[in-house]
Scaffold this active site. Sequence first.
Site, short mmCIF file in Angstrom:
data_model
loop_
_atom_site.label_atom_id
_atom_site.label_comp_id
_atom_site.label_asym_id
_atom_site.label_seq_id
_atom_site.Cartn_x
_atom_site.Cartn_y
_atom_site.Cartn_z
CG MET A 1 -1.99 -1.08 1.14
SD MET A 1 -3.10 -1.06 2.56
CE MET A 1 -3.97 0.48 2.28
CG HIS B 1 -3.17 5.98 -0.69
ND1 HIS B 1 -4.16 5.75 0.22
CD2 HIS B 1 -2.83 4.76 -1.18
CE1 HIS B 1 -4.41 4.45 0.30
NE2 HIS B 1 -3.61 3.83 -0.55
CD GLU C 1 -7.27 -1.28 -4.69
OE1 GLU C 1 -6.64 -2.25 -4.21
OE2 GLU C 1 -7.16 -0.11 -4.26
CD GLN D 1 -5.77 -5.69 -3.90
OE1 GLN D 1 -5.15 -5.49 -4.92
NE2 GLN D 1 -6.29 -4.70 -3.18
CB CYS E 1 13.56 2.56 9.16
SG CYS E 1 13.39 1.88 7.51
CB ILE F 1 -10.65 -9.77 1.97
CG1 ILE F 1 -10.00 -10.83 1.08
CG2 ILE F 1 -11.51 -8.80 1.15
CD1 ILE F 1 -9.37 -10.31 -0.19
P1 ADP Z 1 -1.13 2.58 -3.99
O1 ADP Z 1 -2.22 2.42 -5.02
O2 ADP Z 1 0.05 1.71 -4.25
O3 ADP Z 1 -1.66 2.42 -2.60
P2 ADP Z 1 -1.24 5.42 -4.58
O4 ADP Z 1 -0.85 5.68 -5.99
O5 ADP Z 1 -2.71 5.43 -4.25
O6 ADP Z 1 -0.56 4.05 -4.09
O7 ADP Z 1 -0.59 6.48 -3.61
C1 ADP Z 1 0.75 6.87 -3.71
C2 ADP Z 1 0.91 8.18 -2.93
O8 ADP Z 1 0.73 7.94 -1.54
C3 ADP Z 1 2.28 8.79 -3.02
O9 ADP Z 1 2.39 9.59 -4.18
C4 ADP Z 1 2.34 9.65 -1.76
O10 ADP Z 1 1.77 10.92 -2.00
C5 ADP Z 1 1.40 8.94 -0.80
N1 ADP Z 1 2.05 8.24 0.32
C6 ADP Z 1 1.53 8.14 1.56
N2 ADP Z 1 2.31 7.39 2.36
C7 ADP Z 1 3.36 6.98 1.62
C8 ADP Z 1 4.51 6.15 1.87
N3 ADP Z 1 4.73 5.59 3.07
N4 ADP Z 1 5.37 5.93 0.86
C9 ADP Z 1 5.16 6.51 -0.35
N5 ADP Z 1 4.10 7.29 -0.65
C10 ADP Z 1 3.20 7.52 0.31
P1 TMP Z 2 -3.93 0.21 -2.17
O1 TMP Z 2 -2.91 -0.84 -2.49
O2 TMP Z 2 -4.42 0.92 -3.39
O3 TMP Z 2 -3.50 1.12 -1.09
O4 TMP Z 2 -5.25 -0.53 -1.66
C1 TMP Z 2 -5.19 -1.78 -1.02
C2 TMP Z 2 -6.57 -2.17 -0.53
O5 TMP Z 2 -6.51 -3.52 -0.06
C3 TMP Z 2 -7.08 -1.35 0.65
O6 TMP Z 2 -8.48 -1.19 0.55
C4 TMP Z 2 -6.78 -2.23 1.86
C5 TMP Z 2 -6.91 -3.62 1.30
N1 TMP Z 2 -6.05 -4.64 1.92
C6 TMP Z 2 -6.60 -5.90 2.21
O7 TMP Z 2 -7.78 -6.13 1.97
N2 TMP Z 2 -5.79 -6.85 2.76
C7 TMP Z 2 -4.46 -6.65 3.01
O8 TMP Z 2 -3.78 -7.57 3.51
C8 TMP Z 2 -3.90 -5.35 2.70
C9 TMP Z 2 -2.45 -5.07 2.95
C10 TMP Z 2 -4.74 -4.38 2.16
MG MG Z 3 -4.20 1.85 -5.07
ZN ZN Z 4 11.91 0.10 7.78
#
Ligand code: ADP
Ligand code: TMP
Ligand code: MG
Ligand code: ZN
Length: 184
Positions: free
Chosen positions: A12, A53, A84, A86, A143, A161
């Site tokens: 994530m 995000h 998504e 998964q 870290c 999930i």
């Molecule tokens: P994902 O779909 O993989 O969850 P997103 O594309 O929705 O990622 O979000 C990426 C954005 O989240 C980054 O551009 C940054 O603004 C924000 N962000 C928040 N926490 C973190 C983190 N720990 N590491 C990197 N980006 C982060």
């Molecule tokens: P993201 O990768 O775009 O941040 O969204 C991941 C989505 O998956 C979020 O709704 C949380 C969910 N999730 C699970 O259902 N199980 C998991 O183990 C993890 C890490 C995320």
């Molecule tokens: Mg995402």
């Molecule tokens: Zn670390």
Amino acid sequence: ATGNLVVIVGPMYSGKTSELISFIEIYTLGKKKIKVFKPLLDKRYNETYIVSHSNTSVKAIPINNSAEILPQLEGDEKAVFIDEIQFLDEPLREVVVEMINSGKDVYCAGLDLSYKNNPFKVTSLLMAHADTVIKKKAVCHECGEYRGTISYKIVENGGEIDVGGFEKYIAVCRDCYLKLNEKK
Ligand code: ADP
Ligand code: TMP
Ligand code: MG
Ligand code: ZN
């Protein structure tokens, strides 16, 4: 010619959705016809948008399962995007193979690992078929290094999930993941 399969994975906050949106923009700028899908299960922000995000968003067709993808295609799409993955069923694999074989580029984004460090099977299957796998990293919440490869759940409830964001999950590197799990 057949299409290309690109699979974007990582924990994530690693930028999977943002990267998917950048690819969507490339096709949109080129006036190529595309379709964007997302599982209805992910109602985090909105049922009909994929949202990152950092709050960028693109309109998407919500689906309950992979069987709903092919019937929504008109045939002349140049590319298909799915976020998504998964949350989708394993037969998504056959649906995606059918689309690349019929000449469409397919871009899939999703988690490779659950917070329990278990691979999501459907993501593994798609990675096997991919022309390109993009592994994204997050900044480790513990870290601060740019080595975050796994999501860690900070609340006790819910299963593997479990839709959510900052209130439930952080991204960490493998060392910090092991340390956090030792403390429990
Ligand atoms: P994902 O779909 O993989 O969850 P997103 O594309 O929705 O990622 O979000 C990426 C954005 O989240 C980054 O551009 C940054 O603004 C924000 N962000 C928040 N926490 C973190 C983190 N720990 N590491 C990197 N980006 C982060
Ligand atoms: P993201 O990768 O775009 O941040 O969204 C991941 C989505 O998956 C979020 O709704 C949380 C969910 N999730 C699970 O259902 N199980 C998991 O183990 C993890 C890490 C995320
Ligand atoms: Mg995402
Ligand atoms: Zn670390």
